[in-house]
Design a protein around this motif. Structure first.
Motif, PDB file in Angstrom:
ATOM      1  N   LYS A  75      38.444  46.866  27.920  1.00  0.00           N
ATOM      2  CA  LYS A  75      38.399  45.550  28.545  1.00  0.00           C
ATOM      3  C   LYS A  75      37.447  45.616  29.727  1.00  0.00           C
TER       4      LYS A  75
ATOM      5  N   MET B  86      34.741  32.472  27.538  1.00  0.00           N
ATOM      6  CA  MET B  86      36.119  32.709  27.913  1.00  0.00           C
ATOM      7  C   MET B  86      36.874  31.389  27.940  1.00  0.00           C
TER       8      MET B  86
ATOM      9  N   HIS C  64      45.448  41.490  30.433  1.00  0.00           N
ATOM     10  CA  HIS C  64      44.313  40.707  29.965  1.00  0.00           C
ATOM     11  C   HIS C  64      44.407  39.296  30.531  1.00  0.00           C
ATOM     12  N   TYR C  65      43.284  38.697  30.812  1.00  0.00           N
ATOM     13  CA  TYR C  65      43.257  37.384  31.484  1.00  0.00           C
ATOM     14  C   TYR C  65      43.938  36.280  30.680  1.00  0.00           C
ATOM     15  N   THR C  66      44.155  36.467  29.393  1.00  0.00           N
ATOM     16  CA  THR C  66      44.749  35.414  28.576  1.00  0.00           C
ATOM     17  C   THR C  66      46.250  35.242  28.817  1.00  0.00           C
TER      18      THR C  66
ATOM     19  N   ASP D  13      36.066  44.527  33.322  1.00  0.00           N
ATOM     20  CA  ASP D  13      36.810  44.224  34.535  1.00  0.00           C
ATOM     21  C   ASP D  13      37.021  42.723  34.727  1.00  0.00           C
ATOM     22  N   HIS D  14      36.045  41.911  34.312  1.00  0.00           N
ATOM     23  CA  HIS D  14      36.200  40.460  34.484  1.00  0.00           C
ATOM     24  C   HIS D  14      37.239  39.876  33.524  1.00  0.00           C
ATOM     25  N   GLU D  15      37.726  40.663  32.557  1.00  0.00           N
ATOM     26  CA  GLU D  15      38.762  40.194  31.640  1.00  0.00           C
ATOM     27  C   GLU D  15      40.173  40.580  32.113  1.00  0.00           C
ATOM     28  N   ILE D  16      40.264  41.261  33.232  1.00  0.00           N
ATOM     29  CA  ILE D  16      41.553  41.737  33.727  1.00  0.00           C
ATOM     30  C   ILE D  16      42.052  40.820  34.849  1.00  0.00           C
TER      31      ILE D  16
END
Length: 128
Positions: free
Chosen positions: A73, A1, A96-98, A75-78
């Motif tokens: 997605k 990530m 999304h985490y981005t 959960d750790h990407e949210i």
């Protein structure tokens, strides 16, 4: 990530006085919403007049819906944010985490279920 630097604009649970800029952004948001509504009405009228166009639009919507449903997605990407809306209510939004903030993720058009006004995201607070 990859690393993302998240932006925060204060704490949504604290008192907040709307500024002239907040009112200006809200007015712009409402004008854009009205413009988009009129464009959608014009397109709906054109589709009612042209069944082929209506079928093409229906197929495009189905394709997009299918694509969106296929994207899963973890959960750790949210990323989740608490957002103070223009009306003063606080909601939780996610993306999304981005995305560095909910505005970049497109949440500026969220509506308050109580006030029925578009969101003006004041007091963003990130919650990974």
């Amino acid at each position: 990530m990859r690393e993302v630097e998240y932006r925060s604009s204060g704490v949504p649970l604290e008192d907040y006085e709307l500024t002239r800029g907040d009112h200006r952004r809200q007015k712009q948001s409402e004008e854009i919403s009205e413009w988009a509504r009129r464009q959608a009405e014009e397109d709906d009228a054109a589709c009612r007049a042209d069944p082929e166009r209506a079928e093409h639009r229906r197929q495009a919507f189905e394709d997009v819906a299918q694509l969106l449903q296929s994207i899963r997605k973890a959960d750790h990407e949210i990323m989740r944010w608490r957002v103070r809306l223009y009306c003063g209510h606080i909601i939780e939004t996610e993306a999304h985490y981005t995305y560095p903030d909910p505005l970049a993720a497109g949440s500026c058009v969220r509506r308050c279920s109580n006030a029925e006004r578009p969101a003006d995201n004041r007091g963003l607070q990130a919650h990974p």
